[in-house]
Design an enzyme around this catalytic site. Structure first.
Site, short mmCIF file in Angstrom:
data_model
loop_
_atom_site.label_atom_id
_atom_site.label_comp_id
_atom_site.label_asym_id
_atom_site.label_seq_id
_atom_site.Cartn_x
_atom_site.Cartn_y
_atom_site.Cartn_z
N ARG A 94 0.76 -1.17 -0.01
CA ARG A 94 0.22 -0.01 0.11
C ARG A 94 1.00 1.26 0.05
O ARG A 94 0.51 2.24 -0.69
CB ARG A 94 -0.93 -0.26 1.43
N TYR A 95 1.83 1.10 0.72
CA TYR A 95 2.81 2.30 0.84
C TYR A 95 4.24 2.23 0.11
O TYR A 95 4.48 0.85 0.12
CB TYR A 95 2.98 2.84 2.21
N ARG A 98 7.36 0.13 2.09
CA ARG A 98 7.09 -0.89 2.76
C ARG A 98 6.04 -1.70 2.45
O ARG A 98 4.94 -1.39 1.65
CB ARG A 98 6.70 -0.60 4.27
N CYS A 107 -4.31 -17.57 14.53
CA CYS A 107 -3.72 -16.96 15.91
C CYS A 107 -3.88 -17.76 17.03
O CYS A 107 -4.95 -18.78 16.79
CB CYS A 107 -4.75 -15.49 15.99
N CYS A 111 -9.36 -12.44 18.51
CA CYS A 111 -10.00 -11.11 19.18
C CYS A 111 -11.38 -11.02 18.54
O CYS A 111 -11.54 -11.10 17.32
CB CYS A 111 -9.24 -9.81 18.95
N CYS A 114 -11.61 -8.27 15.53
CA CYS A 114 -10.49 -8.19 14.62
C CYS A 114 -10.83 -7.86 13.40
O CYS A 114 -11.91 -8.21 12.75
CB CYS A 114 -10.04 -9.75 14.53
N ARG A 116 -9.62 -8.36 10.49
CA ARG A 116 -9.37 -9.48 9.52
C ARG A 116 -9.92 -10.69 9.93
O ARG A 116 -9.74 -11.84 9.57
CB ARG A 116 -7.88 -9.61 9.25
N ASP A 275 -11.73 -0.46 13.38
CA ASP A 275 -12.09 -0.72 11.87
C ASP A 275 -13.65 -1.21 11.61
O ASP A 275 -14.27 -1.81 12.51
CB ASP A 275 -11.00 -1.50 11.04
N ASP A 312 -7.80 3.81 9.78
CA ASP A 312 -7.40 3.43 8.64
C ASP A 312 -8.72 3.52 7.75
O ASP A 312 -9.74 3.25 7.89
CB ASP A 312 -7.27 1.62 8.51
N LYS A 319 -3.59 4.77 6.56
CA LYS A 319 -3.63 5.52 8.06
C LYS A 319 -3.47 6.81 8.03
O LYS A 319 -2.54 7.42 7.11
CB LYS A 319 -2.85 4.66 8.92
#
Length: 350
Positions: A94-95, A98, A107, A111, A114, A116, A275, A312, A319
């Site tokens: 995206r950037y 990076r 995981c 959570c 989450c 995702r 999000d 985001d 972000k």
């Protein structure tokens, strides 16, 4: 990998519930939540949650809630827009300087907020073999990539052998100067941060570890020991926190958390606005609430303790900081109105 609803990693009922509550969890809305969104606890987290009520800040984060079945029209399976910026499987670029490398699909805990949640666990796919090599080749072939961020799923849930192999290959790429890992493991499974794992994190380039922690109660003696093992190995530890209604939407709670982290040599990095993931609206607070919290914290905390409050932008636009605004427009007389942390206005001549 699918799991029996409301069962832990070791196949036992969640330790926070009595027998009648366990029966209630096996039917009705909560069972449907578990079918739709993965549920898992480490034995350590089972122990930590034992005896806590359903509205406890830790229980809210990890135990299913029937409100997760309520999705809003603007919530999305890919709320931050990973997919449009994924040139090859497992990579999000995206950037310019990076990339995200989604090395894990699972995981140790899931959570309940989450972002995702539709892409990990039983909904995810491992990045391995030839597919992983293609992803690393993508990084290798683009000299503008300065930093690689390992995410998923949770990268520290991988075997030490696999994690070390990935890190070693990335560190050998000349233009990759920084490796970053995003993980919940030091918080939810601290005993796994052992000699073998910390040794794997020793690389010829700096390794930053962003730990996800939301409440002071998560920082137990075991977590403190895990963080110290990481720091002693030269890993630079920062933190990410999600602003969550009923968990940490309180200035005293956040102040306590951030001060504690800094004393452990952990720099608070981001405070994320939640999000727009499906079934998570009960966790979200208005942006104005977050801005006011940040204003209060700036008036009481050292700058070392202050993360950047970010959002985001849905759709993959990245972000942006959304903290309170302190600088007003220029007046016709050439002055600006500047607000201090207490909300008082001051004239600044330019």
């Amino acid at each position: 990998m699918s799991k029996e609803p409301f069962m832990s990693e070791v196949g036992e009922p969640a330790a926070t519930q009595d027998v009648d509550e366990e029966r209630a969890w096996s039917t009705g809305p909560l069972r449907e939540v578990a079918r739709r969104y993965d549920f898992r606890l480490t034995p350590y987290m089972q122990s930590l949650l034992r005896g806590r009520p359903a509205d406890d800040p830790l229980a809210r984060q990890f135990l299913p809630d029937e409100r997760e079945l309520h999705s809003l029209s603007y919530e999305a399976a890919d709320p931050i827009g990973d997919i449009p910026f994924s040139p090859v499987k497992g990579v999000v670029h995206r950037y310019p300087d990076r990339v995200l490398l989604k090395v894990a699909h699972a995981c140790p805990v899931y959570c309940r907020f989450c972002f995702r949640r539709e892409m990990v666990g039983s909904n995810g796919e491992p990045l391995q073999g030839e597919v992983l090599e293609v992803a690393i080749d993508y990084v290798r072939g683009r000299p503008e990539i300065w930093e690689v961020i390992l995410t998923g799923g949770d990268p520290l849930a991988l075997s030490v052998r696999r994690l070390a192999g990935i890190l070693t290959k990335l560190a050998a790429i000349e233009h990759v100067r920084v490796l970053r890992i995003h993980s919940r493991v030091p918080i939810v499974d601290p005993q796994s941060i052992d000699e073998a794992l910390t040794s794997a994190l020793e690389q010829p380039v700096p390794v930053y570890l962003a730990i996800h922690v939301n409440h002071p109660d998560e920082i137990t003696d075991g977590v403190v020991a895990a963080i110290r093992r990481l720091s002693d190995r030269g890993v630079v530890v920062v933190s990410q926190t999600v602003l969550l209604k009923g968990v940490n939407d309180d200035a005293v709670v956040l102040e306590t958390l951030f001060r504690r982290l800094v004393t452990l040599r952990v720099r608070p990095y981001y405070l994320h606005h939640p999000d727009l993931a499906p079934g998570t609206s009960h966790f979200r607070v208005p942006i104005e609430v977050g801005q006011e919290l940040m204003r209060k914290l700036r008036g009481t905390l050292s700058g070392l303790c202050l993360p950047t409050y970010v959002l985001d932008i849905p759709g993959g636009f990245g972000k942006v900081p959304i903290g309170p605004r302190y600088v007003g427009e220029m007046s016709s007389s050439g002055n600006r109105e500047i607000q201090d942390a207490r909300g008082m206005s001051h004239c600044y001549p330019e």
